[in-house]
Write an enzyme that holds these catalytic residues in place. Structure first.
Site, PDB file in Angstrom:
ATOM      1  CG  PHE A 125      -1.995   0.981   1.209  1.00  9.35           C
ATOM      2  CD1 PHE A 125      -3.211   0.671   0.641  1.00  9.35           C
ATOM      3  CD2 PHE A 125      -1.831   2.241   1.770  1.00  9.35           C
ATOM      4  CE1 PHE A 125      -4.239   1.589   0.616  1.00  9.35           C
ATOM      5  CE2 PHE A 125      -2.857   3.166   1.750  1.00  9.35           C
ATOM      6  CZ  PHE A 125      -4.066   2.845   1.168  1.00  9.35           C
ATOM      7  CG  ASP A 196      -0.208  -2.175   7.305  1.00 16.21           C
ATOM      8  OD1 ASP A 196      -1.315  -2.487   7.791  1.00 16.21           O
ATOM      9  OD2 ASP A 196       0.014  -1.066   6.774  1.00 16.21           O
ATOM     10  CE1 TYR A 221      -9.529   3.110   6.635  1.00 15.18           C
ATOM     11  CE2 TYR A 221      -8.606   4.367   8.447  1.00 15.18           C
ATOM     12  CZ  TYR A 221      -8.515   3.896   7.163  1.00 15.18           C
ATOM     13  OH  TYR A 221      -7.422   4.209   6.399  1.00 15.18           O
ATOM     14  CE  LYS A 222      -7.974   0.055   5.025  1.00 19.91           C
ATOM     15  NZ  LYS A 222      -6.546   0.023   4.747  1.00 19.91           N
ATOM     16  NE  ARG A 370     -10.193  -2.941  -2.487  1.00 25.90           N
ATOM     17  CZ  ARG A 370      -9.597  -2.221  -1.540  1.00 25.90           C
ATOM     18  NH1 ARG A 370      -8.439  -2.624  -1.030  1.00 25.90           N
ATOM     19  NH2 ARG A 370     -10.130  -1.108  -1.098  1.00 25.90           N
TER      20      ARG A 370
HETATM   21  C1  LIG Z   1      -5.900   1.199   4.560  1.00 23.77           C
HETATM   22  C2  LIG Z   1      -4.446   1.100   4.676  1.00 23.77           C
HETATM   23  C3  LIG Z   1      -3.699   2.140   5.228  1.00 23.77           C
HETATM   24  C4  LIG Z   1      -4.379   3.409   5.625  1.00 23.77           C
HETATM   25  O1  LIG Z   1      -3.564   4.267   6.337  1.00 23.77           O
HETATM   26  P1  LIG Z   1      -4.192   5.547   7.035  1.00 23.77           P
HETATM   27  O2  LIG Z   1      -3.095   6.123   7.803  1.00 23.77           O
HETATM   28  O3  LIG Z   1      -5.361   5.080   7.844  1.00 23.77           O
HETATM   29  O4  LIG Z   1      -4.713   6.442   5.962  1.00 23.77           O
HETATM   30  C5  LIG Z   1      -2.331   1.965   5.345  1.00 23.77           C
HETATM   31  N1  LIG Z   1      -1.730   0.822   4.966  1.00 23.77           N
HETATM   32  C6  LIG Z   1      -2.423  -0.204   4.425  1.00 23.77           C
HETATM   33  C7  LIG Z   1      -1.722  -1.445   4.038  1.00 23.77           C
HETATM   34  C8  LIG Z   1      -3.798  -0.086   4.252  1.00 23.77           C
HETATM   35  O5  LIG Z   1      -4.480  -1.083   3.701  1.00 23.77           O
END
Ligand SMILES: *Cc1c(COP(=O)(O)O)cnc(C)c1O
Length: 411
Positions: A125, A196, A221-222, A370
């Site tokens: 990401f 992560d 939030y996921k 997705r």
């Molecule tokens: C959703 C996601 C993020 C989001 O990071 P924020 O700091 O909440 O914006 C970061 N890394 C991964 C791998 C994600 O899937």
């Protein structure tokens, strides 16, 4: 064997998690396949946030003591820890995923000072890679961010690698790493691991203790259903607590924040990684999501998630097999998180057309549709209806209307 809608209805009737759906506030008629990006709202979030608002209005500053706001980030963090196989005192909630990554990567690099390479995945990401780049630039010590393909990671753990920084479940493809095996490989070569869990926590069984993970973090939030911009969380194995030196030395990580000393001293344990005042309203909503997740068994969730992916893939082949969708997720269910994705040259307008008909998935550049499976609130019949809607859109070519081609800021 052809799958009929009645087969999906039968799966719903037999689903032990079916009643949990009623605990979520979902708009009628919407088929939500995007809980991997923003989880749905637990009804209890309303009550929890309202209660916190009432504490604020009624008790003002006293709320920090009488309602325990002062360590709410530790309590919610501990609950998240139970979902991911952490031991008590190894997790804390707060800050964002990006900020927590910065904090932990900095701590890990400091714990492995002779080495200069951060090894990660090219398709990680982007924020994870951006944060690593920024930290490396800031440190100015000649660190290097080395990127490899998923299959190459194990071979790339050379003796200059300080930290293997990976997202356990890839946000696009859903591909999942073998956390225990890669952690062992990294540690055998003197590297630390940073995982992560953004697409893992609440989505797949995670056992940080069994994997002997060094550091981890993830998103509120996921799959944890903590609400838009919910506080994130982080984990550090207890063996690192004494030696790790936070880079963001805020007063909430101080041994005695209210002693107002002029110089920073670390709090004991994981709390030293806290930075500033915890976001109480956000934590109240997040706690509702985490509590609901703790009621279900992760094995049961995983079982339903795998079945949903199997049914969805079968329906895609059966109903829209001739329309050019290519699976872009691993075939082996054991190597997948709780999502499936498909490549299509017209991915963007097709997803817009689906959303216009209340089937909400998302689009990830380039050309990826997705679909996330959230077993707490997603039914099998909805999967049937989602794919039937997609079939209509493809057969009528309604995705090709001009309004579906316009790009939005958030995809
Ligand atoms: C959703 C996601 C993020 C989001 O990071 P924020 O700091 O909440 O914006 C970061 N890394 C991964 C791998 C994600 O899937």
């Amino acid at each position: 064997m052809t799958l009929r809608r009645a087969d999906c209805e039968a799966l719903d009737r037999a689903d032990p998690l079916r009643p949990v759906r009623e605990r979520f506030a979902l708009p009628p008629g919407v088929i939500y396949l995007d809980g991997n990006s923003l989880g749905a709202m637990p009804k209890a979030a309303h009550e929890r946030v309202n209660a916190a608002l009432g504490q604020w209005s009624g008790d003002l500053i006293s709320g920090w003591n009488i309602h325990g706001w002062i360590d709410l980030h530790e309590r919610v963090g501990a609950k998240i820890g139970r979902l991911i196989g952490a031991e008590a005192g190894e997790t804390i909630a707060g800050d964002s995923t990006s900020i927590n990554l910065f904090k932990l990567l900095a701590a890990a690099l400091q714990l492995n000072p002779k080495r200069r390479v951060v090894l990660s995945e090219r398709d990680n990401f982007p924020t994870d890679l951006y944060i690593a780049e920024g930290l490396i630039r800031h440190l100015g010590q000649g660190h290097e961010l080395r990127l490899a393909a998923p299959d190459e990671i194990a071979d790339e753990i050379t003796d200059d690698v300080a930290v293997v920084m990976l997202t356990h479940v890839n946000y696009r493809t859903g591909r999942m790493y073998d956390m225990a095996a890669l952690t062992a490989a990294a540690q055998a070569r003197g590297a630390l691991t940073l995982w992560d869990l953004a697409h893992s926590a609440g989505a797949v069984p995670v056992d940080l203790a069994a994997a002997n993970a060094d550091f981890a973090l993830g998103c509120g939030y996921k799959f944890l259903n903590g609400g838009p911009g919910a506080p994130a969380f982080l984990y550090a194995a207890r063996r690192h607590h004494a030696a790790m030196q936070p880079v963001l030395t805020g007063w909430f990580g101080h041994a005695a924040p209210f002693a107002f000393e002029p110089s920073w001293r670390p709090a004991d344990g994981i709390v030293k990684l806290a930075v500033g005042t915890p976001p109480i309203l956000g934590l109240a909503a997040l706690e509702a999501g985490v509590d609901l997740m703790l009621e279900a068994s992760m094995a049961e969730l995983r079982c339903k998630s795998l079945k949903q992916a199997e049914v969805f893939a079968a329906l895609m082949a059966q109903e829209v097999g001739g329309f050019g969708f290519q699976s872009a997720s691993p075939d082996d269910p054991a190597m997948r998180g709780s999502q499936l994705c498909f490549q299509h040259e017209n991915g963007w307008p097709i997803m817009r057309a689906l959303i216009s008909r209340n089937v909400i998935g998302d689009f990830r550049s380039p050309g990826i549709l997705r679909f996330g499976f959230t077993p707490l609130y997603l039914g099998f019949t909805e999967l049937w209806d989602a794919v039937a809607t997609l079939r209509d859109i493809m057969a009528a070519k309604s995705w090709d209307r001009p309004e579906h081609h316009a790009r939005a800021r958030v995809t």
